[in-house]
Structure formats: structure tokens, C-alpha cells
Design a protein around this motif. Structure first.
Motif, short mmCIF file in Angstrom:
data_model
loop_
_atom_site.label_atom_id
_atom_site.label_comp_id
_atom_site.label_asym_id
_atom_site.label_seq_id
_atom_site.Cartn_x
_atom_site.Cartn_y
_atom_site.Cartn_z
N ARG A 23 0.76 9.76 9.69
CA ARG A 23 1.09 8.32 9.59
C ARG A 23 -0.16 7.50 9.28
O ARG A 23 -0.09 6.54 8.51
N ILE A 24 -1.28 7.87 9.88
CA ILE A 24 -2.52 7.14 9.62
C ILE A 24 -2.91 7.28 8.14
O ILE A 24 -3.36 6.33 7.51
N ALA A 25 -2.67 8.45 7.57
CA ALA A 25 -2.96 8.65 6.14
C ALA A 25 -2.08 7.73 5.29
O ALA A 25 -2.55 7.14 4.31
N GLU A 26 -0.81 7.60 5.67
CA GLU A 26 0.10 6.71 4.92
C GLU A 26 -0.39 5.26 4.99
O GLU A 26 -0.42 4.54 3.99
N ILE A 27 -0.78 4.85 6.19
CA ILE A 27 -1.27 3.48 6.37
C ILE A 27 -2.54 3.26 5.55
O ILE A 27 -2.73 2.21 4.93
N ALA A 28 -3.41 4.26 5.53
CA ALA A 28 -4.66 4.15 4.76
C ALA A 28 -4.37 3.92 3.28
O ALA A 28 -5.05 3.13 2.62
N ARG A 29 -3.36 4.60 2.75
CA ARG A 29 -3.00 4.41 1.33
C ARG A 29 -2.54 2.96 1.10
O ARG A 29 -2.87 2.35 0.09
N GLU A 30 -1.76 2.42 2.04
CA GLU A 30 -1.33 1.01 1.91
C GLU A 30 -2.53 0.07 1.93
O GLU A 30 -2.62 -0.87 1.15
N ILE A 31 -3.44 0.33 2.86
CA ILE A 31 -4.62 -0.53 2.99
C ILE A 31 -5.46 -0.47 1.71
O ILE A 31 -5.96 -1.49 1.24
N GLU A 32 -5.59 0.72 1.13
CA GLU A 32 -6.38 0.86 -0.10
C GLU A 32 -5.79 0.04 -1.24
O GLU A 32 -6.52 -0.51 -2.07
N ILE A 33 -4.47 -0.07 -1.25
CA ILE A 33 -3.83 -0.89 -2.28
C ILE A 33 -4.02 -2.37 -1.97
O ILE A 33 -4.44 -3.15 -2.82
N ASP A 34 -3.75 -2.74 -0.71
CA ASP A 34 -3.81 -4.16 -0.33
C ASP A 34 -5.23 -4.73 -0.43
O ASP A 34 -5.40 -5.92 -0.67
N TYR A 35 -6.24 -3.91 -0.20
CA TYR A 35 -7.62 -4.42 -0.17
C TYR A 35 -8.43 -3.96 -1.39
O TYR A 35 -9.65 -3.98 -1.36
N GLU A 36 -7.74 -3.59 -2.44
CA GLU A 36 -8.42 -3.09 -3.63
C GLU A 36 -9.52 -4.06 -4.10
O GLU A 36 -9.28 -5.27 -4.22
N GLY A 37 -10.71 -3.53 -4.31
CA GLY A 37 -11.81 -4.36 -4.81
C GLY A 37 -12.47 -5.24 -3.76
O GLY A 37 -13.34 -6.03 -4.08
N ARG A 38 -12.02 -5.11 -2.51
CA ARG A 38 -12.61 -5.93 -1.45
C ARG A 38 -13.21 -5.03 -0.38
O ARG A 38 -12.85 -3.87 -0.25
N GLU A 39 -14.13 -5.59 0.37
CA GLU A 39 -14.69 -4.83 1.49
C GLU A 39 -13.97 -5.24 2.77
O GLU A 39 -13.78 -6.43 3.01
#
Ligand code: IMP
Length: 184
Positions: A23-39
């Protein structure tokens, strides 16, 4: 597998290590999309969020990540939320214009997180979002807009994967229900 003396303190394993990490891996994929290009600045809430923070941070590969920690008072030795929140350790980081993602173990009453979110929002960040591994049904009573939630669990006292009872059981790999005889 947990050690035998601890197993006697638990009534049921709710989430295995595999389920949690998946589940944490799934959430990480969402975060990578939502925060693309940001720190993103991950703000872990000590001590319960240590395991989620550690696994989530290492799972994030496509965004730049910084980590900081806060400690706030929670239950102490009891199993009921007091609603009283005190900062025991503040952040080292200036939040001005930062994208803050609060990382929590569990939303129960939601009192801790709603207070914390407001506190961090007052420091001039670009954004504040919440990631909680677990959420109990009572969380519905107070408006907590957690953007990322791992699992909805029943209203029982759980331990493991960072969650404690009187500082014990944090090191269990699974999340399990604590047997009432332990705290009765
Ligand atoms: P809240 O303010 O009621 O949402 O409670 C937040 C904090 O209480 C969490 O960060 C945990 O530290 C603690 N907590 C809530 N439920 C549990 C539980 O079932 N087991 C262990 N700690 C819990």
C-alpha cells in the motif's frame, strides 16, 4: 513472525508487512504524480510515524524529498485521546514556500492532525497535505482532509509498525489488535 510472548498480547493481525509495504508503494506512486517537479518536505510525527516515514521516503524515487520531524503529545500511557496537543519537539526547517506532507501513523479522533495542520499552515508554506497509514471510523467526526490514507481500520486499539502501547510493540512488522487484558 513475531516472538511468542508478544503474540499472547495480540488478538488479531490486521495488516501484514506485505500488505503495508504494498500500500505504501501505491501511495508513493500517487505522490510522485501529484508532486511532479516539486520538492516535498516530509514531516514525520514522532514516534509513531517512524516506520511509515522510513518506508515511504525510500519508496519515493521521482520527487526530491527532505525529511523533518515533530514530536507532539498524544495518549501517554492511556488508550484514549486527551485532545490536548503540546509541541515536544519542533521542526528544524523553515516552512516558507515549502510543500509540506505530514506523515502520520493513524488518524483516530483527528484532534492531533487538525491541530498540527493548522499550526503548520500558519508558517507560510506553499501547501500542506496529510498522509496517514491508518484511519479509524471516529476520524469522520472532525473534518480531516487527509489526501493519502493507507487503510481504514475498525475502532480497536492497534499496535505495531510504529504504533505503541506504553512505548511497547512499535517494532512489530505487522499492525495487530492489542488484547484487552494488556491494558484492562
Ligand atoms: P487522534 O488525535 O485521536 O487522532 O490520535 C492521534 C494519535 O493517537 C496517533 O498519532 C497515535 O499516536 C495515537 N493513537 C490513536 N489510535 C491509536 C491506536 O489504536 N494505537 C496506538 N496509538 C494510537
Amino acid at each position: 513472525m513475531e516472538s511468542a510472548d508478544v503474540t499472547a498480547d495480540l488478538t488479531e493481525v490486521l495488516l501484514t508487512e506485505d500488505q503495508i509495504l504494498g500500500r505504501i508503494a501505491e501511495i508513493a506512486r500517487e505522490i510522485e504524480i501529484d508532486y511532479e517537479g516539486r520538492e516535498v518536505l516530509l514531516v514525520g510525527v514522532l514516534k509513531g510515524a517512524v516506520m511509515v516515514m522510513s518506508d515511504l521516503a525510500r519508496e519515493l524515487r521521482k520527487v526530491d524529498v527532505e525529511m523533518d520531524w515533530m514530536a507532539v503529545s498524544s495518549y501517554g500511557q492511556s488508550t484514549k485521546s486527551s485532545g490536548v496537543v503540546r509541541i515536544l519537539k519542533d521542526l528544524d526547517t523553515d516552512l516558507t514556500d515549502r510543500h509540506v506532507l505530514i506523515v502520520e501513523d493513524i488518524v483516530d479522533s483527528g484532534l492531533t492532525l487538525s491541530w498540527l495542520r493548522e499550526n503548520l499552515e500558519s508558517r507560510g508554506p506553499a501547501s500542506v497535505e496529510i498522509c496517514a497509514l491508518l484511519r479509524k471510523p471516529d476520524a469522520a467526526k472532525i473534518e480531516i482532509d487527509a489526501r493519502y490514507v493507507g487503510f481504514e481500520i475498525p475502532n480497536e486499539f492497534v499496535v505495531g509498525y510504529g504504533l505503541d502501547y506504553a512505548e511497547r510493540y512499535r517494532n512489530l512488522r505487522s499492525v495487530a489488535v492489542l488484547a484487552p487484558h494488556v491494558y484492562a
